[in-house]
Design a protein around this motif. Structure first.
Motif, mmCIF file in Angstrom:
data_model
loop_
_atom_site.group_PDB
_atom_site.id
_atom_site.type_symbol
_atom_site.label_atom_id
_atom_site.label_comp_id
_atom_site.label_asym_id
_atom_site.label_seq_id
_atom_site.Cartn_x
_atom_site.Cartn_y
_atom_site.Cartn_z
ATOM 1 N N VAL A 1 62.918 12.250 37.197
ATOM 2 C CA VAL A 1 62.532 11.381 38.317
ATOM 3 C C VAL A 1 62.119 12.239 39.515
ATOM 4 O O VAL A 1 61.110 11.963 40.179
ATOM 5 N N GLN A 2 62.874 13.298 39.785
ATOM 6 C CA GLN A 2 62.484 14.217 40.861
ATOM 7 C C GLN A 2 61.146 14.875 40.550
ATOM 8 O O GLN A 2 60.297 15.050 41.431
ATOM 9 N N ASP A 3 60.941 15.219 39.289
ATOM 10 C CA ASP A 3 59.668 15.797 38.854
ATOM 11 C C ASP A 3 58.533 14.802 39.102
ATOM 12 O O ASP A 3 57.451 15.177 39.574
ATOM 13 N N ALA A 4 58.760 13.520 38.791
ATOM 14 C CA ALA A 4 57.742 12.485 38.997
ATOM 15 C C ALA A 4 57.358 12.389 40.477
ATOM 16 O O ALA A 4 56.169 12.266 40.818
ATOM 17 N N ILE A 5 58.353 12.471 41.352
ATOM 18 C CA ILE A 5 58.083 12.394 42.792
ATOM 19 C C ILE A 5 57.222 13.562 43.236
ATOM 20 O O ILE A 5 56.251 13.403 43.990
ATOM 21 N N GLU A 6 57.558 14.754 42.751
ATOM 22 C CA GLU A 6 56.768 15.943 43.111
ATOM 23 C C GLU A 6 55.348 15.857 42.549
ATOM 24 O O GLU A 6 54.385 16.258 43.207
ATOM 25 N N ARG A 7 55.216 15.327 41.345
ATOM 26 C CA ARG A 7 53.891 15.145 40.752
ATOM 27 C C ARG A 7 53.067 14.152 41.577
ATOM 28 O O ARG A 7 51.863 14.336 41.784
ATOM 29 N N ALA A 8 53.724 13.091 42.041
ATOM 30 C CA ALA A 8 53.024 12.093 42.850
ATOM 31 C C ALA A 8 52.559 12.686 44.176
ATOM 32 O O ALA A 8 51.439 12.408 44.637
ATOM 33 N N LYS A 9 53.389 13.505 44.787
ATOM 34 C CA LYS A 9 52.990 14.161 46.046
ATOM 35 C C LYS A 9 51.729 14.991 45.836
ATOM 36 O O LYS A 9 50.789 14.948 46.650
ATOM 37 N N ALA A 10 51.695 15.729 44.739
ATOM 38 C CA ALA A 10 50.530 16.577 44.455
ATOM 39 C C ALA A 10 49.302 15.728 44.133
ATOM 40 O O ALA A 10 48.201 15.989 44.638
ATOM 41 N N PHE A 11 49.484 14.693 43.317
ATOM 42 C CA PHE A 11 48.362 13.868 42.866
ATOM 43 C C PHE A 11 47.730 13.102 44.027
ATOM 44 O O PHE A 11 46.501 13.010 44.133
ATOM 45 N N TYR A 12 48.573 12.548 44.896
ATOM 46 C CA TYR A 12 48.082 11.734 46.009
ATOM 47 C C TYR A 12 47.928 12.549 47.295
ATOM 48 O O TYR A 12 47.576 11.994 48.335
ATOM 49 N N GLN A 13 48.212 13.841 47.206
ATOM 50 C CA GLN A 13 48.072 14.770 48.332
ATOM 51 C C GLN A 13 48.887 14.292 49.547
ATOM 52 O O GLN A 13 48.381 14.123 50.654
ATOM 53 N N LYS A 14 50.174 14.075 49.287
ATOM 54 C CA LYS A 14 51.108 13.640 50.332
ATOM 55 C C LYS A 14 52.210 14.683 50.483
ATOM 56 O O LYS A 14 52.713 15.215 49.501
ATOM 57 N N ASP A 15 52.605 14.925 51.703
ATOM 58 C CA ASP A 15 53.738 15.816 51.935
ATOM 59 C C ASP A 15 55.050 15.097 51.673
ATOM 60 O O ASP A 15 56.029 15.699 51.238
ATOM 61 N N GLN A 16 55.066 13.812 51.968
ATOM 62 C CA GLN A 16 56.258 13.000 51.732
ATOM 63 C C GLN A 16 55.855 11.520 51.695
ATOM 64 O O GLN A 16 54.736 11.164 52.065
ATOM 65 N N PHE A 17 56.783 10.690 51.239
ATOM 66 C CA PHE A 17 56.555 9.246 51.204
ATOM 67 C C PHE A 17 57.529 8.564 52.155
ATOM 68 O O PHE A 17 58.675 8.985 52.278
#
Length: 200
Positions: free
Chosen positions: A128-144
């Motif tokens: 789940v933590q990996d998914a969050i980090e992948r999402a940050k990279a994919f959507y180019q976000k520093d945080q949600f």
């Protein structure tokens, strides 16, 4: 269907004394099921190369069953998220190939870049933590601003609690158990269509 495929895949690798009480495993993941059963059978360290063989065999075993069906509202929800540019990702205890097969059988959009699996993390918290980090990279976000974990099992709820994530429960089968373990009743829905309707 899927757990039968897991059992048959283990047998195909020569693992015959299988603990099929999968719901009581320390980690509810494919990779843990393989390592745990291999080591209890052979009293030897699990050889990492077997994970690829197991993954391939799982897909082969899944082909013996009818395709999985979409949870009501899944496709509509993902299409709405994409149209509204709402970030989302996938976190699953399955291995990549079986996970992608299930998504394809349900005709759901996905990108492998935002699919986190037990190939790299045995624990649910890990992927789940990996998914969050992948999402940050994919959507180019520093945080949600907010992260919502969506799941149907008590282990999904516990993972969200352990990671301090908001949780949404899906499905009637475990709804009572989820609420007993701390899920908010107003955040539990019969299916993904009901969840979508609560959002928009």
């Amino acid at each position: 269907m899927y757990l039968i495929s897991v059992t048959k895949s283990l047998q195909a690798l020569g693992v015959h004394d299988i603990d099929t009480d999968y719901n009581n495993y320390k980690h509810h993941t494919d990779s843990y099921a393989l390592r745990y059963n291999y080591e209890r059978n052979f009293q030897n360290d699990f050889p990492e190369h077997l994970l690829d063989d197991f993954e391939t065999n799982l897909v082969r075993q899944m082909a013996e069953f009818d395709p999985v069906k979409e949870i009501r509202g899944a496709k509509s929800l993902l299409e709405t998220f994409r149209a509204r540019q709402i970030s989302f990702c996938f976190a699953t205890g399955a291995l990549p190939k079986p996970a992608m097969l299930k998504l394809e059988q349900c005709d759901l959009w996905y990108d492998p870049s935002i699919l986190a699996t037990s190939k790299t993390h045995e624990s649910r918290e890990g992927f789940v933590q990996d998914a969050i980090e992948r999402a940050k990279a994919f959507y180019q976000k520093d945080q949600f601003d907010q992260i919502i974990s969506v799941g149907d099992g008590v282990w999904d709820l516990k993972t969200a609690q352990n990671l301090s994530l908001d949780f949404v429960g899906i499905g009637k089968r475990n709804q009572k158990k989820l609420i007993e373990h701390g899920a908010k009743k107003k955040h539990c829905f019969d299916d993904l269509l009901a969840f979508k309707e609560s959002l928009f």
